[in-house]
Motif scaffolding. Sequence first.
Motif, PDB file in Angstrom:
ATOM      1  N   SER A 110       0.836  -1.198   0.000  1.00 17.66           N
ATOM      2  CA  SER A 110       0.000   0.000   0.000  1.00 17.66           C
ATOM      3  C   SER A 110       0.871   1.249   0.000  1.00 17.66           C
ATOM      4  O   SER A 110       1.904   1.298   0.678  1.00 17.66           O
ATOM      5  CB  SER A 110      -0.902   0.011   1.242  1.00 17.66           C
ATOM      6  N   ALA A 111       0.423   2.258  -0.734  1.00 16.40           N
ATOM      7  CA  ALA A 111       1.172   3.521  -0.785  1.00 16.40           C
ATOM      8  C   ALA A 111       1.152   4.232   0.565  1.00 16.40           C
ATOM      9  O   ALA A 111       2.027   5.047   0.864  1.00 16.40           O
ATOM     10  CB  ALA A 111       0.571   4.424  -1.862  1.00 16.40           C
ATOM     11  N   HIS A 112       0.169   3.918   1.392  1.00 18.96           N
ATOM     12  CA  HIS A 112       0.011   4.615   2.676  1.00 18.96           C
ATOM     13  C   HIS A 112       0.983   4.127   3.745  1.00 18.96           C
ATOM     14  O   HIS A 112       1.149   4.764   4.775  1.00 18.96           O
ATOM     15  CB  HIS A 112      -1.433   4.465   3.178  1.00 18.96           C
ATOM     16  N   ASN A 113       1.625   3.006   3.503  1.00 13.58           N
ATOM     17  CA  ASN A 113       2.529   2.436   4.518  1.00 13.58           C
ATOM     18  C   ASN A 113       3.990   2.811   4.304  1.00 13.58           C
ATOM     19  O   ASN A 113       4.862   2.335   5.016  1.00 13.58           O
ATOM     20  CB  ASN A 113       2.431   0.891   4.510  1.00 13.58           C
ATOM     21  N   ILE A 114       4.277   3.638   3.311  1.00  9.88           N
ATOM     22  CA  ILE A 114       5.672   3.924   2.958  1.00  9.88           C
ATOM     23  C   ILE A 114       6.086   5.282   3.533  1.00  9.88           C
ATOM     24  O   ILE A 114       5.459   6.304   3.251  1.00  9.88           O
ATOM     25  CB  ILE A 114       5.856   3.929   1.420  1.00  9.88           C
ATOM     26  N   SER A 115       7.141   5.300   4.315  1.00 13.59           N
ATOM     27  CA  SER A 115       7.574   6.537   4.978  1.00 13.59           C
ATOM     28  C   SER A 115       8.276   7.476   3.992  1.00 13.59           C
ATOM     29  O   SER A 115       8.730   7.056   2.926  1.00 13.59           O
ATOM     30  CB  SER A 115       8.537   6.209   6.122  1.00 13.59           C
ATOM     31  N   ASP A 117      11.201   8.839   4.367  1.00 16.62           N
ATOM     32  CA  ASP A 117      12.613   8.446   4.217  1.00 16.62           C
ATOM     33  C   ASP A 117      12.772   7.257   3.278  1.00 16.62           C
ATOM     34  O   ASP A 117      13.721   7.195   2.502  1.00 16.62           O
ATOM     35  CB  ASP A 117      13.222   8.120   5.593  1.00 16.62           C
ATOM     36  N   ASP A 118      11.843   6.306   3.362  1.00 20.85           N
ATOM     37  CA  ASP A 118      11.875   5.154   2.460  1.00 20.85           C
ATOM     38  C   ASP A 118      11.726   5.584   1.006  1.00 20.85           C
ATOM     39  O   ASP A 118      12.386   5.062   0.122  1.00 20.85           O
ATOM     40  CB  ASP A 118      10.744   4.177   2.815  1.00 20.85           C
ATOM     41  N   VAL A 119      10.837   6.559   0.789  1.00 18.85           N
ATOM     42  CA  VAL A 119      10.583   7.056  -0.565  1.00 18.85           C
ATOM     43  C   VAL A 119      11.829   7.719  -1.136  1.00 18.85           C
ATOM     44  O   VAL A 119      12.238   7.445  -2.264  1.00 18.85           O
ATOM     45  CB  VAL A 119       9.409   8.073  -0.569  1.00 18.85           C
ATOM     46  N   HIS A 120      12.443   8.602  -0.349  1.00 20.45           N
ATOM     47  CA  HIS A 120      13.510   9.444  -0.891  1.00 20.45           C
ATOM     48  C   HIS A 120      14.931   8.920  -0.659  1.00 20.45           C
ATOM     49  O   HIS A 120      15.845   9.286  -1.397  1.00 20.45           O
ATOM     50  CB  HIS A 120      13.384  10.865  -0.336  1.00 20.45           C
ATOM     51  N   TYR A 121      15.108   8.100   0.365  1.00 19.94           N
ATOM     52  CA  TYR A 121      16.475   7.654   0.670  1.00 19.94           C
ATOM     53  C   TYR A 121      16.633   6.131   0.625  1.00 19.94           C
ATOM     54  O   TYR A 121      17.717   5.615   0.836  1.00 19.94           O
ATOM     55  CB  TYR A 121      16.915   8.171   2.047  1.00 19.94           C
ATOM     56  N   GLY A 122      15.545   5.420   0.356  1.00 24.90           N
ATOM     57  CA  GLY A 122      15.584   3.950   0.405  1.00 24.90           C
ATOM     58  C   GLY A 122      16.240   3.305  -0.797  1.00 24.90           C
ATOM     59  O   GLY A 122      16.610   2.140  -0.760  1.00 24.90           O
ATOM     60  N   LYS A 123      16.361   4.067  -1.888  1.00 18.91           N
ATOM     61  CA  LYS A 123      16.971   3.552  -3.126  1.00 18.91           C
ATOM     62  C   LYS A 123      16.300   2.257  -3.599  1.00 18.91           C
ATOM     63  O   LYS A 123      16.965   1.311  -4.047  1.00 18.91           O
ATOM     64  CB  LYS A 123      18.484   3.336  -2.957  1.00 18.91           C
TER      65      LYS A 123
END
Length: 311
Positions: A110-115, A117-123
């Motif tokens: 789900s898109a709602h469970n992604i932080s 930091d995960d989006v921008h720094y998770g690679k």
Amino acid sequence: QLSDQKKMSESPLSWLRGVYLPPALHPLNKTLVKDGRWKDVDSTQEKRRSFLHDFCKKYNSRKKLQTHLVHLVSRIYVEDRHKVLYCEVPKAGCSNWKRVLMVLNGLATSAHNISHDDVHYGKHLRKLDSYDLKGIYTRLNTYTKAIFVRDPMERLVSAFRDKFEHPNSYYHPVFGKAIIKRYRHKANEEALKTGSGVRFKEFIQYLLDSHRPVGMDIHWEQVSKLCYPCLINYDFIGKFETLEEDTNYFLQLVDAPAELKFPKFKDRHSSDERTSAEVVRQYLKELSKEERQLIYDFYYLDYLMFNYTSP
């Protein structure tokens, strides 16, 4: 073909110099769209595509641009399962768009469970420039390419509010300190030490300075220089102003799971009022008429390409 392969093996970088992809208006594959409620969205989409295509034919910037293909595609994210390419324009819904790509790619349920930091720094997501030449060309020619844009003044003010009106461990010491040192008369020691408290007028002085003390940043770089819309023939042109509607229609086009919808939440500083035309007007009041004109000139191509009304 053999001589092309020889050229590529000899010197791939010299071969790439000056490469461009001629703009072509390919019909969107709409076979998966069964619902009649998308008729208006589709009509708007076709107008945007035609407008950009006609603009690029008239403008014809290709002769002037000498760059590497790898650089042209450096902002483009790849989702191989549904054959999607998405060019990231910061401050135009990119955080939630990357969440959508992660769900499409099977990296999250789900898109709602992604932080944030995960989006921008998770690679977690690959960019197009990480593939070899054949991989880049194949995807450019066969995947559905999307770009999402925003009114340039709104995008600029949104970037300023996000990076300079809230604590930030990168933008204050790197950009803030340099901006205050250069543009604030008799700046106090605390401001020079922390880089916090940059004023909008100072930020605009930095933006318009041809000898900027620090370089440009993707959050306020022109879309024409981030995504090269006249060199890469984008199939889908979404706008922040109709973000949810546009994205949900796009998801139909690429056969995304029916339950996947574009998330509505604000990624950060959720208690802040969204940057609207009225908010922008308040910030522009701090500037002279000349400064306002110069900002418009700075983003002139973005205004023209995407048919935004001059403020």
